[in-house]
Design a protein around this motif. Sequence first.
Motif, PDB file in Angstrom:
ATOM      1  N   GLN A   1       5.768  -0.181  17.486  1.00  0.00           N
ATOM      2  CA  GLN A   1       5.367  -0.068  16.094  1.00  0.00           C
ATOM      3  C   GLN A   1       3.898  -0.437  15.935  1.00  0.00           C
ATOM      4  OE1 GLN A   1       7.121   0.921  13.389  1.00  0.00           O
ATOM      5  NE2 GLN A   1       8.831   1.460  14.725  1.00  0.00           N
ATOM      6  N   VAL A   2       3.234   0.267  15.023  1.00  0.00           N
ATOM      7  CA  VAL A   2       1.834  -0.001  14.716  1.00  0.00           C
ATOM      8  C   VAL A   2       1.709  -0.219  13.225  1.00  0.00           C
ATOM      9  CG1 VAL A   2      -0.500   0.907  14.764  1.00  0.00           C
ATOM     10  CG2 VAL A   2       1.059   1.409  16.661  1.00  0.00           C
ATOM     11  N   GLN A   3       0.954  -1.239  12.848  1.00  0.00           N
ATOM     12  CA  GLN A   3       0.670  -1.485  11.444  1.00  0.00           C
ATOM     13  C   GLN A   3      -0.799  -1.175  11.188  1.00  0.00           C
ATOM     14  OE1 GLN A   3       2.219  -4.191  13.355  1.00  0.00           O
ATOM     15  NE2 GLN A   3       4.080  -3.013  12.916  1.00  0.00           N
ATOM     16  N   LEU A   4      -1.064  -0.546  10.054  1.00  0.00           N
ATOM     17  CA  LEU A   4      -2.414  -0.155   9.680  1.00  0.00           C
ATOM     18  C   LEU A   4      -2.775  -0.747   8.332  1.00  0.00           C
ATOM     19  CD1 LEU A   4      -2.061   3.624  10.595  1.00  0.00           C
ATOM     20  CD2 LEU A   4      -3.164   1.864  11.983  1.00  0.00           C
ATOM     21  N   VAL A   5      -3.965  -1.310   8.239  1.00  0.00           N
ATOM     22  CA  VAL A   5      -4.422  -1.898   6.979  1.00  0.00           C
ATOM     23  C   VAL A   5      -5.820  -1.379   6.680  1.00  0.00           C
ATOM     24  CG1 VAL A   5      -4.953  -4.001   5.714  1.00  0.00           C
ATOM     25  CG2 VAL A   5      -3.036  -3.967   7.328  1.00  0.00           C
ATOM     26  N   GLU A   6      -5.940  -0.649   5.560  1.00  0.00           N
ATOM     27  CA  GLU A   6      -7.224  -0.113   5.146  1.00  0.00           C
ATOM     28  C   GLU A   6      -7.940  -1.087   4.220  1.00  0.00           C
ATOM     29  OE1 GLU A   6      -4.306   3.505   5.028  1.00  0.00           O
ATOM     30  OE2 GLU A   6      -4.326   1.425   4.330  1.00  0.00           O
ATOM     31  N   SER A   7      -9.264  -0.987   4.198  1.00  0.00           N
ATOM     32  CA  SER A   7     -10.069  -1.768   3.268  1.00  0.00           C
ATOM     33  C   SER A   7     -11.388  -1.048   3.038  1.00  0.00           C
ATOM     34  CB  SER A   7     -10.325  -3.180   3.813  1.00  0.00           C
ATOM     35  OG  SER A   7     -11.042  -3.120   5.031  1.00  0.00           O
ATOM     36  N   GLY A   8     -12.106  -1.477   2.009  1.00  0.00           N
ATOM     37  CA  GLY A   8     -13.445  -0.947   1.775  1.00  0.00           C
ATOM     38  C   GLY A   8     -13.577   0.032   0.627  1.00  0.00           C
ATOM     39  N   GLY A   9     -12.474   0.382  -0.012  1.00  0.00           N
ATOM     40  CA  GLY A   9     -12.576   1.296  -1.138  1.00  0.00           C
ATOM     41  C   GLY A   9     -13.194   0.628  -2.347  1.00  0.00           C
ATOM     42  N   GLY A  16     -23.726   7.825  -3.996  1.00  0.00           N
ATOM     43  CA  GLY A  16     -23.656   6.541  -3.318  1.00  0.00           C
ATOM     44  C   GLY A  16     -22.870   6.596  -2.024  1.00  0.00           C
ATOM     45  N   SER A  17     -22.679   5.420  -1.433  1.00  0.00           N
ATOM     46  CA  SER A  17     -22.019   5.315  -0.129  1.00  0.00           C
ATOM     47  C   SER A  17     -20.944   4.239  -0.157  1.00  0.00           C
ATOM     48  CB  SER A  17     -23.040   4.972   0.954  1.00  0.00           C
ATOM     49  OG  SER A  17     -24.025   5.968   1.084  1.00  0.00           O
ATOM     50  N   LEU A  18     -19.951   4.436   0.701  1.00  0.00           N
ATOM     51  CA  LEU A  18     -18.920   3.436   0.950  1.00  0.00           C
ATOM     52  C   LEU A  18     -18.551   3.500   2.421  1.00  0.00           C
ATOM     53  CD1 LEU A  18     -16.373   3.758  -2.018  1.00  0.00           C
ATOM     54  CD2 LEU A  18     -17.833   1.791  -1.525  1.00  0.00           C
ATOM     55  N   ARG A  19     -18.079   2.379   2.942  1.00  0.00           N
ATOM     56  CA  ARG A  19     -17.586   2.344   4.318  1.00  0.00           C
ATOM     57  C   ARG A  19     -16.157   1.821   4.312  1.00  0.00           C
ATOM     58  NH1 ARG A  19     -18.872  -1.547   9.407  1.00  0.00           N
ATOM     59  NH2 ARG A  19     -18.790   0.016  11.083  1.00  0.00           N
ATOM     60  N   LEU A  20     -15.254   2.649   4.767  1.00  0.00           N
ATOM     61  CA  LEU A  20     -13.857   2.253   4.874  1.00  0.00           C
ATOM     62  C   LEU A  20     -13.565   1.741   6.282  1.00  0.00           C
ATOM     63  CD1 LEU A  20     -12.103   5.256   3.081  1.00  0.00           C
ATOM     64  CD2 LEU A  20     -13.142   3.214   2.076  1.00  0.00           C
ATOM     65  N   SER A  21     -12.656   0.793   6.348  1.00  0.00           N
ATOM     66  CA  SER A  21     -12.208   0.265   7.637  1.00  0.00           C
ATOM     67  C   SER A  21     -10.694   0.322   7.696  1.00  0.00           C
ATOM     68  CB  SER A  21     -12.662  -1.188   7.824  1.00  0.00           C
ATOM     69  OG  SER A  21     -14.056  -1.300   7.799  1.00  0.00           O
ATOM     70  N   CYS A  22     -10.174   0.467   8.898  1.00  0.00           N
ATOM     71  CA  CYS A  22      -8.730   0.448   9.098  1.00  0.00           C
ATOM     72  C   CYS A  22      -8.446  -0.313  10.385  1.00  0.00           C
ATOM     73  CB  CYS A  22      -8.173   1.858   9.185  1.00  0.00           C
ATOM     74  SG  CYS A  22      -6.421   1.902   9.653  1.00  0.00           S
ATOM     75  N   ALA A  23      -7.751  -1.416  10.250  1.00  0.00           N
ATOM     76  CA  ALA A  23      -7.411  -2.244  11.402  1.00  0.00           C
ATOM     77  C   ALA A  23      -5.975  -1.979  11.821  1.00  0.00           C
ATOM     78  CB  ALA A  23      -7.600  -3.716  11.067  1.00  0.00           C
TER      79      ALA A  23
END
Length: 121
Positions: A1-9, A16-23
């Motif tokens: 199993q893999v868990q994914l967590v996004e952030s940065g929205g 403009g700019s944004l940077r999203l991350s997913c761990a």
Amino acid sequence: QVQLVESGGGLVQAGGSLRLSCAASGSTFSIIGMGWYRQAPGKQRELVATISRIGITDYADSVKARFTISRDNAKNTVYLQMNSLKPEDTAVYYCNIGYYKAYAYYAMDYWGKGTQVTVST
């Protein structure tokens, strides 16, 4: 199993700019491809960008030259740098795990909860 967590929205003005991350955590040794999808209200989820374990990337035509996907295999993290944002980029962005077959990316059923990106005029 893999868990994914996004952030940065967040909320950003057009241009403009944004940077999203997913761990990713869990059975990360099995991760081959990673990708970003997005879903706008009333629309189907669409593929935005993908990256293989060795860094081969692919983009939807609508984001080419504006978005850049990258990954840090040591940190099991994938990023999406979004520049020159447009109101039509407004959507919930989801991180995904996938595999490749004949150079095409196939999403596996591993998804994060998503992060909202809103681009105002």
